[in-house]
Design an enzyme around this catalytic site. Sequence first.
Site, PDB file in Angstrom:
ATOM      1  N   TYR A 186       0.834  -1.193   0.000  1.00  0.00           N
ATOM      2  CA  TYR A 186       0.000   0.000   0.000  1.00  0.00           C
ATOM      3  C   TYR A 186       0.870   1.245   0.000  1.00  0.00           C
ATOM      4  O   TYR A 186       0.570   2.224  -0.672  1.00  0.00           O
ATOM      5  CB  TYR A 186      -0.931  -0.015   1.221  1.00  0.00           C
ATOM      6  CG  TYR A 186      -1.928  -1.141   1.163  1.00  0.00           C
ATOM      7  CD1 TYR A 186      -3.097  -1.016   0.418  1.00  0.00           C
ATOM      8  CD2 TYR A 186      -1.682  -2.340   1.813  1.00  0.00           C
ATOM      9  CE1 TYR A 186      -4.005  -2.063   0.337  1.00  0.00           C
ATOM     10  CE2 TYR A 186      -2.586  -3.386   1.755  1.00  0.00           C
ATOM     11  CZ  TYR A 186      -3.737  -3.245   1.016  1.00  0.00           C
ATOM     12  OH  TYR A 186      -4.618  -4.283   0.935  1.00  0.00           O
ATOM     13  N   ASN A 231     -13.026   0.135  -5.145  1.00  0.00           N
ATOM     14  CA  ASN A 231     -12.669  -0.006  -6.545  1.00  0.00           C
ATOM     15  C   ASN A 231     -13.836  -0.498  -7.404  1.00  0.00           C
ATOM     16  O   ASN A 231     -14.495  -1.474  -7.078  1.00  0.00           O
ATOM     17  CB  ASN A 231     -11.413  -0.884  -6.672  1.00  0.00           C
ATOM     18  CG  ASN A 231     -11.707  -2.237  -7.231  1.00  0.00           C
ATOM     19  OD1 ASN A 231     -12.187  -2.377  -8.349  1.00  0.00           O
ATOM     20  ND2 ASN A 231     -11.426  -3.244  -6.448  1.00  0.00           N
ATOM     21  N   CYS A 246      -6.549  -6.128  -6.879  1.00  0.00           N
ATOM     22  CA  CYS A 246      -6.254  -5.566  -5.561  1.00  0.00           C
ATOM     23  C   CYS A 246      -5.716  -6.622  -4.609  1.00  0.00           C
ATOM     24  O   CYS A 246      -5.206  -6.300  -3.554  1.00  0.00           O
ATOM     25  CB  CYS A 246      -7.484  -4.870  -4.974  1.00  0.00           C
ATOM     26  SG  CYS A 246      -9.047  -5.464  -5.540  1.00  0.00           S
ATOM     27  N   HIS A 247      -5.798  -7.881  -4.992  1.00  0.00           N
ATOM     28  CA  HIS A 247      -5.263  -8.927  -4.126  1.00  0.00           C
ATOM     29  C   HIS A 247      -3.739  -8.970  -4.200  1.00  0.00           C
ATOM     30  O   HIS A 247      -3.107  -9.649  -3.418  1.00  0.00           O
ATOM     31  CB  HIS A 247      -5.844 -10.271  -4.538  1.00  0.00           C
ATOM     32  CG  HIS A 247      -5.528 -10.661  -5.943  1.00  0.00           C
ATOM     33  ND1 HIS A 247      -6.253 -10.207  -7.021  1.00  0.00           N
ATOM     34  CD2 HIS A 247      -4.549 -11.436  -6.438  1.00  0.00           C
ATOM     35  CE1 HIS A 247      -5.720 -10.721  -8.123  1.00  0.00           C
ATOM     36  NE2 HIS A 247      -4.680 -11.456  -7.805  1.00  0.00           N
ATOM     37  N   GLU A 272      -1.319 -17.655  -7.958  1.00  0.00           N
ATOM     38  CA  GLU A 272      -0.396 -16.943  -8.838  1.00  0.00           C
ATOM     39  C   GLU A 272       1.055 -17.284  -8.532  1.00  0.00           C
ATOM     40  O   GLU A 272       1.966 -16.659  -9.058  1.00  0.00           O
ATOM     41  CB  GLU A 272      -0.642 -15.434  -8.731  1.00  0.00           C
ATOM     42  CG  GLU A 272      -2.047 -15.071  -9.169  1.00  0.00           C
ATOM     43  CD  GLU A 272      -2.223 -13.581  -9.376  1.00  0.00           C
ATOM     44  OE1 GLU A 272      -1.326 -12.823  -8.990  1.00  0.00           O
ATOM     45  OE2 GLU A 272      -3.265 -13.189  -9.930  1.00  0.00           O
TER      46      GLU A 272
END
Length: 99
Positions: A22, A45, A53-54, A80
């Site tokens: 952040y 968002n 956003c993850h 991911e």
Amino acid sequence: MNLDKKIYKKLLEVPKGKITTYGELAKAVGMKNGQRAVGKIMNKNPFPVIIPCHRVVKSDGKVGGYAYGEEIKSSMLTLEGIQIKNGKILDLENRIYRF
DNA sequence: GGTCCGGCACCAT
DNA sequence: GATGGTGCCGGAC
């Protein structure tokens, strides 16, 4: 361009398998201490599917919060290729994407 | 390691 | 408009 738009755009630069914090994100758009503002903007968002956003985590290495639940966020990151242990990112420095 | 307070944009009074 | 509360935080203590 609006500040939130800039944030979203910056966030889109983060490739799959990489993450950012952040604080980094805030600085990337010109806010030195706008971490919290970033968090709020992420929460609001408008394109949850498009905006990853993850891939934004806290600077202490923890996953941080998520509008749909921290478990979801962790799962997405795991998918991911990012390893997470007890809500903390493993090999953080190696995963951080710097703008 | 837990708590507190600073800081910033956003939205509802 | 102005003001106060709020949120996927960060750094200091």
